[in-house]
Design a protein around this motif. Structure first.
Motif, short mmCIF file in Angstrom:
data_model
loop_
_atom_site.label_atom_id
_atom_site.label_comp_id
_atom_site.label_asym_id
_atom_site.label_seq_id
_atom_site.Cartn_x
_atom_site.Cartn_y
_atom_site.Cartn_z
N CYS B 62 -72.43 -40.89 -51.06
CA CYS B 62 -73.47 -40.17 -51.80
C CYS B 62 -74.13 -41.09 -52.83
O CYS B 62 -73.45 -41.67 -53.66
CB CYS B 62 -72.87 -38.95 -52.50
SG CYS B 62 -74.05 -38.08 -53.51
N CYS B 100 -77.76 -33.43 -56.78
CA CYS B 100 -77.98 -33.76 -55.38
C CYS B 100 -79.46 -34.02 -55.13
O CYS B 100 -80.31 -33.29 -55.61
CB CYS B 100 -77.51 -32.60 -54.52
SG CYS B 100 -77.94 -32.77 -52.80
N CYS B 106 -74.69 -37.43 -46.67
CA CYS B 106 -73.33 -36.90 -46.51
C CYS B 106 -73.15 -36.30 -45.12
O CYS B 106 -72.08 -36.40 -44.52
CB CYS B 106 -73.02 -35.87 -47.59
SG CYS B 106 -74.29 -34.66 -47.85
S1 SF4 Z 1 -77.45 -34.72 -49.73
FE1 SF4 Z 1 -75.28 -35.23 -49.80
S2 SF4 Z 1 -75.21 -37.46 -50.05
FE2 SF4 Z 1 -77.30 -36.81 -50.56
S3 SF4 Z 1 -77.28 -36.53 -52.77
FE3 SF4 Z 1 -76.81 -34.53 -51.87
S4 SF4 Z 1 -74.59 -34.44 -51.78
FE4 SF4 Z 1 -75.14 -36.59 -52.10
#
Ligand code: SF4
Ligand code: SF4
Lengths: 375, 162
Positions: B62, B100, B106
Motif C-alpha cells: 500500500c 486510502c 492491494c
Molecule cells: S486501494 Fe489498497 S493499496 Fe491503495 S491506498 Fe487503498 S488500501 Fe492502500
C-alpha cells in the motif's frame, strides 16, 4: 485597448491581493496586483499553496505505487500524466508495449484531452462573464466522457489504469461502441460551444486583443500546448516527436494568429474537433483482440541504471517526466516538467497594462491546473 | 447581432432535448462493475470464513500505508478437527479509509483474491462526522461480502474484462 487617462496630479498604485481562496483563480493561486485605478501596473504570482511533494514521494515508492501520485499532479488529465510516467519507466526497462495497449492508451488520452478542454470551456465562460450556462453545458459532454472512463478504469478522475508495460486490465467488450456514443455527445457539446460563443459579438468584444503575447515572447517563456499555438507557433509534441501511434493517424496542428485570449479559446475548440478525428481513426485501426500486457512481466519491476526524459502532449502543453534511476525498484530522482508552470510565467507579461477584469480572463485563458503547477 | 441571436438559439434549442441531469440523492445511477470505491474483504461462503490469511502482502504494497493486518492460527484448520485448509487466518484488520487513495494495488497483490474494491453506492456514501470513524475494522470490512451485497470483481493484471 486601454487608453492612458490624463493625470492632473500624481496618484499612488494600490496593491490588490487576489486569492489564494478566490473562485476565479482556479484553485489556490494568489496574485498580487498593483493597480492604478482599473489598470494593472504589475502582477506578482504566488504559487505553492498546493504543493504536496508528489515527486519526492515517488522516490520512496516503487514504480507501480507512483502511478497514483502522478494522477494527482494533473487531475483534469490524469491519463496524460500517467502516460508520461509509465513511458519513462518503460524506456528504462526495455519493455515492449503491445500494439493494442498503445491504441487504447491513445484513445483514452485523447478522450481525456476532450474532457479537459470541456472543463476549460466551462470555467473560461465563467471568467469572461458568461455565467453558468457554458459551465453546465460543458458538463454534459464531460459527464459522458467521465462515465466512460469509469467503466474502463473504475474511477472517474484518479484512474490509476496505465501500468508500465500496458494497461491494468482490458477495456470492456463494448468499448468501441461506448466510445462512439460518448463522441456523439461530445461533438454536440463542441457544436454548442461553437454556436454559442465563437461568433457571439459580446464574447468576441470581450476577448479579442486581450492578453496578447507574441510568438517570440511565448517561446522565451517556454510556453507549450494550445497557449503557444494560439500565438502562431506550431509546436506539438504529438507531431514533432510522435509517441504511441500518432504517426499513423492524420490530423492538423491548430495554430492561431494573434496570441490573444480569443485565439487561445478558439484553438482549443478546434483542437477538440481534431481530437475527435484522431479517436475515430484509432477506433478503426485498433485491433479488437490481443494482449494488453507483455507476456512476461516481473512481479517487481526493476529498471536499469540511467536517466530518461519523456515528454508527451497533455491538454495544457508539454508534460514531461525526468526519471533518474540507479537500478532497483524505485526512482532515484523524479522531476515533472509541468506545462502549466511554464505557461503561468507569462501571466505578468500578458496582463500588465490591461484592466483588472481582463487579468482574470487572461488567467483563465491559459487554463492552469494548480495541482500541476505546484505538484 | 447575428452572433448573439445564434447563441440565444442554441440555448433555446436545449429546451427540446432530453434532460441529462440526474437527481442524485433520489436517483442512484447504476454503477459499472469496475467501479472502485474502497477496499473490502471477501467472505468464503463455502467454508464460512474470510479468504484473507493475513499474509501482509497488501499492507506492504500500500503506497499510503493505511492498512494494518494481524494474523492468527486458524481455529478451524483441519489439523485441529476443522474444515478449512487455511493454516493461518486474519485476526484483526484495519483500513483507514480517510487515507486510502483507491489505487487498487492491494487487490492486485493479494494472492488469495481476498480483497476487492467496493463497487456499490455504500462505498461512496461514507460521510461521517469524525475522521476516526473512517478507520474500519475486520467486521465492517466483511459485512458486505458476507451478505452477498457486492458483485465481486477482482481484476488480475492483464486479464480480459467481461
Ligand atoms: S486501494 Fe489498497 S493499496 Fe491503495 S491506498 Fe487503498 S488500501 Fe492502500
Ligand atoms: S487481503 Fe490478501 S494480501 Fe492482504 S493480508 Fe489478506 S490475504 Fe494477504
Amino acid at each position: 485597448m486601454v487608453t492612458e487617462p490624463a493625470y492632473e496630479f500624481e496618484t499612488q498604485d494600490i496593491l490588490l491581493n487576489v486569492g489564494p481562496q478566490h473562485p476565479s483563480t482556479h484553485g489556490v493561486f494568489r496574485m498580487v496586483l498593483s493597480v492604478d485605478g482599473e489598470v494593472v501596473r504589475d502582477l506578482v504570482p504566488h504559487i505553492g499553496y498546493l504543493h504536496r511533494g508528489a515527486e519526492k514521494l515517488c522516490e520512496t515508492m516503487d514504480y507501480r505505487q507512483g502511478i497514483g501520485f502522478m494522477d494527482r499532479t494533473e487531475y483534469l488529465a490524469a491519463f496524460n500524466a500517467e502516460l508520461s510516467y509509465v513511458m519513462a519507466v518503460e524506456a528504462l526497462t526495455d519493455i515492449e508495449v503491445p500494439e493494442r495497449a498503445q491504441w487504447i492508451r491513445m484513445i483514452l488520452c485523447e478522450l481525456n484531452r476532450l474532457s479537459s478542454h470541456f472543463m476549460f470551456m466551462g470555467a473560461f465562460g465563467i471568467d469572461v462573464g458568461v455565467f453558468a450556462t457554458p459551465f453546465i453545458y460543458a458538463w454534459i459532454g464531460r459527464e459522458a466522457l467521465i462515465d466512460l472512463f469509469e467503466e474502463v478504469s473504475g474511477d472517474r478522475m484518479m484512474f490509476a489504469y496505465f501500468r508500465p508495460g500496458g494497461l491494468a486490465w482490458d477495456v470492456p467488450r463494448n468499448f468501441k461502441q461506448r466510445v462512439n456514443e460518448a463522441l456523439v455527445v461530445a461533438e454536440q457539446g463542441i457544436k454548442d460551444f461553437d454556436t454559442m460563443l465563437t461568433e457571439n459579438e459580446i464574447f468576441v468584444a470581450r476577448t479579442t486583443g486581450v492578453g496578447k503575447i507574441s510568438a517570440a515572447e511565448a517561446i522565451d517563456w517556454g510556453m507549450s500546448g494550445p497557449s503557444i499555438r494560439a500565438s502562431g507557433v506550431p509546436l506539438d509534441v504529438r507531431r514533432d516527436e510522435p509517441y504511441l501511434m500518432y504517426d499513423q493517424v492524420e490530423w492538423d496542428v491548430i495554430v492561431g494568429e494573434n496570441g490573444d485570449v480569443y485565439d487561445r479559446y478558439y484553438c482549443r475548440l478546434l483542437e477538440m474537433r481534431e481530437s475527435v478525428k484522431i479517436i475515430r481513426q484509432c477506433l478503426e485501426k485498433m485491433p479488437d483482440t490481443g494482449p494488453i500486457m507483455p507476456e512476461k512481466m516481473p512481479r517487481m519491476l526493476r529498471t536499469a541504471p540511467g536517466e530518461v526524459y519523456v515528454r508527451t502532449e497533455a491538454p495544457r502543453g508539454e508534460y514531461g517526466v525526468y526519471l533518474v534511476s540507479k537500478g532497483g525498484n524505485r526512482p532515484h530522482r523524479l522531476k515533472v516538467r509541468s506545462a502549466c508552470l511554464a505557461n503561468l510565467q507569462a501571466l505578468r507579461d500578458m496582463s500588465v497594462g490591461q484592466y483588472v477584469a481582463d487579468a482574470i480572463v487572461v488567467l483563465g485563458s491559459i487554463d492552469i491546473v494548480l495541482s500541476e503547477v505546484d505538484r | 447581432m447575428k452572433g448573439i441571436a445564434r447563441s440565444m438559439l442554441t440555448t433555446l434549442s436545449t429546451f427540446a432535448r432530453k434532460p441529462v441531469t440526474r437527481n442524485y440523492p433520489d436517483y442512484h445511477r447504476p454503477l459499472p462493475r469496475t467501479d472502485r470505491a474502497f477496499p473490502l474483504l471477501l467472505w468464503d461462503h463455502e467454508i464460512d470464513e474470510p479468504f484473507c490469511t493475513g499474509c501482509h502482502a497488501c499492507e506492504r504494497a500500500c503506497p499510503v500505508e493505511c492498512m494494518t493486518v494481524l494474523m492468527k492460527d486458524n481455529p478451524n484448520h483441519k489439523s485441529v478437527g476443522g474444515t478449512s485448509s487455511r493454516r493461518k487466518i486474519i485476526d484483526k484488520f484495519w483500513v483507514d479509509y480517510a487515507r486510502c487513495m483507491r489505487c487498487n494495488i492491494c487487490v492486485e497483490v493479494c494472492n488469495f483474491d481476498a480483497i476487492a474494491m467496493n463497487n456499490t453506492w455504500t462505498g461512496h456514501e461514507m460521510s461521517v462526522y469524525d475522521r476516526k470513524d473512517l478507520v474500519v475494522d475486520l467486521e465492517q470490512l466483511l459485512t458486505q461480502s458476507r451478505a452477498k451485497e457486492i458483485d465481486e470483481w477482482v481484476p488480475i493484471i492483464g486479464q480480459t474484462n467481461d
